[in-house]
Scaffold this motif. Structure first.
Motif, short mmCIF file in Angstrom:
data_model
loop_
_atom_site.label_atom_id
_atom_site.label_comp_id
_atom_site.label_asym_id
_atom_site.label_seq_id
_atom_site.Cartn_x
_atom_site.Cartn_y
_atom_site.Cartn_z
N LEU A 107 0.99 -3.89 0.75
CA LEU A 107 1.16 -4.72 1.26
C LEU A 107 2.73 -4.07 1.92
O LEU A 107 3.44 -3.50 1.26
CB LEU A 107 1.34 -6.37 1.20
CG LEU A 107 0.12 -7.78 1.33
CD1 LEU A 107 0.21 -8.05 0.66
CD2 LEU A 107 -0.74 -6.75 1.92
N LYS A 112 5.65 0.36 -1.39
CA LYS A 112 4.98 1.52 -2.25
C LYS A 112 5.61 2.58 -1.84
O LYS A 112 5.72 3.94 -2.73
CB LYS A 112 3.82 1.32 -0.23
CG LYS A 112 3.14 0.95 -0.61
CD LYS A 112 2.14 -0.03 0.64
CE LYS A 112 2.30 0.03 1.92
NZ LYS A 112 3.32 -0.65 1.90
N THR A 113 6.86 2.95 -0.51
CA THR A 113 7.38 3.96 -0.02
C THR A 113 8.16 4.50 -0.94
O THR A 113 8.61 5.88 -1.87
CB THR A 113 8.12 4.23 1.18
OG1 THR A 113 7.13 4.07 2.12
CG2 THR A 113 8.33 5.66 1.41
N LYS A 247 10.68 -4.38 -7.84
CA LYS A 247 11.69 -5.91 -8.32
C LYS A 247 11.47 -6.59 -9.13
O LYS A 247 11.47 -8.04 -9.09
CB LYS A 247 11.22 -6.98 -6.67
CG LYS A 247 10.87 -5.54 -4.93
CD LYS A 247 10.66 -6.70 -4.52
CE LYS A 247 11.10 -5.23 -3.53
NZ LYS A 247 9.97 -5.75 -1.46
N THR A 273 12.58 -1.37 -11.52
CA THR A 273 13.73 -2.42 -11.56
C THR A 273 14.73 -2.08 -10.68
O THR A 273 15.68 -2.32 -11.02
CB THR A 273 14.10 -2.44 -13.06
OG1 THR A 273 14.34 -0.71 -13.86
CG2 THR A 273 12.62 -3.27 -14.05
N GLU A 275 16.03 0.16 -6.92
CA GLU A 275 15.20 1.11 -5.52
C GLU A 275 16.36 2.09 -5.53
O GLU A 275 15.12 3.04 -5.05
CB GLU A 275 16.87 0.51 -4.26
CG GLU A 275 16.91 -1.10 -3.70
CD GLU A 275 17.12 -1.27 -2.65
OE1 GLU A 275 18.34 -1.84 -3.33
OE2 GLU A 275 16.98 -1.73 -1.57
N1 LIG Z 1 16.27 -4.41 -5.70
C1 LIG Z 1 14.40 -4.26 -5.77
N2 LIG Z 1 14.27 -3.16 -3.99
C2 LIG Z 1 13.78 -2.14 -4.14
C3 LIG Z 1 12.14 -2.51 -5.54
N3 LIG Z 1 11.47 -1.47 -4.71
C4 LIG Z 1 11.62 -1.15 -3.62
N4 LIG Z 1 12.51 -1.64 -2.73
C5 LIG Z 1 12.92 -2.47 -2.23
O1 LIG Z 1 12.03 -2.68 -1.24
C6 LIG Z 1 12.28 -2.84 0.42
C7 LIG Z 1 10.87 -2.43 0.64
O2 LIG Z 1 10.41 -1.02 -0.06
P1 LIG Z 1 9.44 -0.03 0.79
O3 LIG Z 1 9.93 0.93 0.20
O4 LIG Z 1 10.05 0.22 2.18
O5 LIG Z 1 8.20 -0.36 1.06
P2 LIG Z 1 6.47 -0.58 1.87
O6 LIG Z 1 5.93 -0.59 0.61
O7 LIG Z 1 6.60 1.46 1.26
O8 LIG Z 1 7.07 -0.59 3.23
P3 LIG Z 1 6.37 -0.15 4.50
O9 LIG Z 1 6.78 0.96 4.54
O10 LIG Z 1 6.93 -1.19 5.48
O11 LIG Z 1 4.94 -0.92 4.61
C8 LIG Z 1 13.74 -1.67 0.18
O12 LIG Z 1 14.22 -2.19 0.87
C9 LIG Z 1 13.27 -0.85 -1.45
O13 LIG Z 1 14.34 0.21 -1.20
C10 LIG Z 1 12.45 -2.52 -6.67
O14 LIG Z 1 11.98 -2.57 -7.33
N5 LIG Z 1 13.57 -3.73 -6.59
#
Ligand SMILES: Nc1nc2c(ncn2[C@@H]2O[C@H](COP(=O)(O)OP(=O)(O)OP(=O)(O)O)[C@@H](O)[C@H]2O)c(=O)[nH]1
Length: 438
Positions: A107, A112-113, A247, A273, A275
């Motif tokens: 989602l 994901k990215t 997260k 765990t 960013e």
């Molecule tokens: N605290 C924390 N933040 C995280 C973690 N993984 C990702 N994030 C943050 O969550 C937010 C969303 O991460 P993305 O990788 O952009 O998520 P995505 O699924 O690719 O989102 P879309 O591209 O919009 O579909 C970003 O601000 C990341 O830095 C994590 O393990 N811990």
């Protein structure tokens, strides 16, 4: 990580610990408390009931009531059942194929990215030739985000910003990877706010077009049961190979980590765990069970240490921790290294017993400053033998560090608690070093 679940489970065990003789009533009430703790952690009711019924049966079969140490044996049973619930052992990813293709789905905002970047970084460090593919054709920012990550870790990113056909982009990317001799292609797809037909069909078509050797579903662990339900919906359509739980550094209650395997019958393969690129770990059910039971996870801590600094340093750390000689000089020396190991609260939570000590402390990488100033204000002798630090020394140390005497006392108390847990952990693991530092 999962501090409230940890506290509730420890509360449940208290009735058994320290009791010479326990009855089946004690067992029954403890099992009931554990089930309640799991449900408060947003664990699926059916899963909570199944696992606690197994614990109860095991406790009877293994005659916990007449055991010499009933509390310890009971905790061991709970750890075994939680480990089994989460899949028992770590599972690898299938990277067969030239190139091997890994499809990332999930989602919007699940991570994901970020995970795609971390995974590419992890594989690159193993000497693999990796290519990232920006297949999210709906959010231009997602393409840029992946390109920035690719730049940061030194991995090529394939993108066709003008092309709105994700399937076509994925197919072209695999062809490009072949021509460039890449060994692994990681395809980052678009996310949606909820499970929807358009997204599912698109990811299904990408799967048909590029036949990935591994499909990983990324889910935000803080969404608890929703994460489990979403994973089930995706799996019914995609039949993915594994789950990435992100997260976990947040205040996730633990329900997703504990339930997802039982409900979706697919393994959790990675956990994230934080960013930063280094905030990625292979998911080990036994280690996660140890963390949930407040025993820390020294093996992952040492693995993080080995990634963060050289073998020699890591060997010294191993030896000192194993022989309980880890002193404040070492602690000061490791503070900088520990910061390089990733999300601090997560790293500290890996130290046996530290999770409870820091649960209400707002820990960030800056929180080290007071600790560093206090330790630096000590003499080398005080750092190697903190027991000599009496009232007048504490006053001098506090003044020198510009901190309060209470802060000096807290640091010394927490350091002592940490050493006690290390000693207990060393004693608890049969063969000591063999178990702790494989
Ligand atoms: N605290 C924390 N933040 C995280 C973690 N993984 C990702 N994030 C943050 O969550 C937010 C969303 O991460 P993305 O990788 O952009 O998520 P995505 O699924 O690719 O989102 P879309 O591209 O919009 O579909 C970003 O601000 C990341 O830095 C994590 O393990 N811990």
């Amino acid at each position: 990580m999962f501090q409230s679940l940890q506290d509730k489970l420890n509360g449940a065990f208290k009735t058994l610990k320290g009791k010479g003789k326990i009855t089946d009533i004690n067992i029954a009430s403890t099992v009931k408390e554990i089930r309640r703790a799991l449900m408060d952690a947003d664990v699926n009711y059916k899963v909570a009931k199944e696992v606690t019924d197994k614990v109860k049966q095991e406790a009877i079969d293994r005659k916990v009531m007449i055991a010499v140490e009933p509390g310890q044996l009971f905790v061991k049973i709970v750890q075994e059942e939680l480990t089994a619930l989460m899949g028992g052992k770590a599972e690898t990813v299938n990277l067969k194929g030239s190139p091997a293709v890994v499809l990332i789905a999930g989602l919007q905002g699940s991570g994901k990215t970020t995970f795609s970047g971390k995974f590419a970084n992890y594989l690159k460090k193993q000497g693999k030739q990796v290519m990232l593919v920006a297949a999210d054709v709906y959010r231009p920012a997602a393409i840029t985000q992946l390109q920035v990550l690719g730049e940061q870790i030194g991995v090529d990113v394939y993108a066709e910003p003008e092309n709105k056909d994700a399937v076509n982009i994925a197919r072209n990317a695999v062809a490009e990877a072949k021509s460039k001799g890449k060994s692994i292609v990681i395809v980052d797809t678009a996310g949606r706010l909820a499970v929807d037909e358009v997204m599912m069909t698109e990811v299904e078509n990408i799967k048909k077009a590029i036949s990935p050797s591994e499909i990983l579903f990324v889910v935000d662990s803080m969404t608890g049961q929703d994460a489990v339900n979403t994973a089930k919906a995706f799996n019914d359509r995609l039949d993915f190979d594994g789950v990435v739980l992100t997260k976990l550094d947040g205040d996730s209650r633990g329900g997703a980590a504990l339930s997802i395997r039982a409900v979706v019958d697919k393994p959790v393969k990675f956990m994230s765990t934080g960013e930063k690129m280094e905030d990625l770990d292979i998911f080990h059910p036994d280690r996660m069970a140890s963390r949930i039971l407040g025993m820390g996870d020294v093996i992952s801590l040492v693995e993080r240490a080995q990634q963060a600094f050289d073998e020699d340093e890591a060997r010294k750390l191993n030896k000192k921790m194993r022989e309980n000689n880890f002193d404040l000089n070492d602690f000061l020396g490791q503070l900088e290294q520990i910061k390089k190991m990733g999300n601090l609260k997560d790293v500290m939570g890996m130290i046996p017993g530290m999770g409870a000590a820091i649960k209400d402390v707002d820990i960030s990488n800056d929180s080290f400053k007071p600790i560093e100033s206090i330790i630096k204000s000590m003499t080398p002798k005080e750092r190697s033998q903190p027991d000599i630090i009496d009232g007048s020394r504490r006053k001098r140390i506090a003044t020198g560090a510009g901190r309060s005497i209470q802060e000096v006392n807290n640091l010394l108390k927490q350091f002592e608690q940490m050493k006690k847990m290390m000693k207990k952990f060393n004693a608890m693991t049969p063969g000591g070093k063999a178990r702790m530092f494989r």
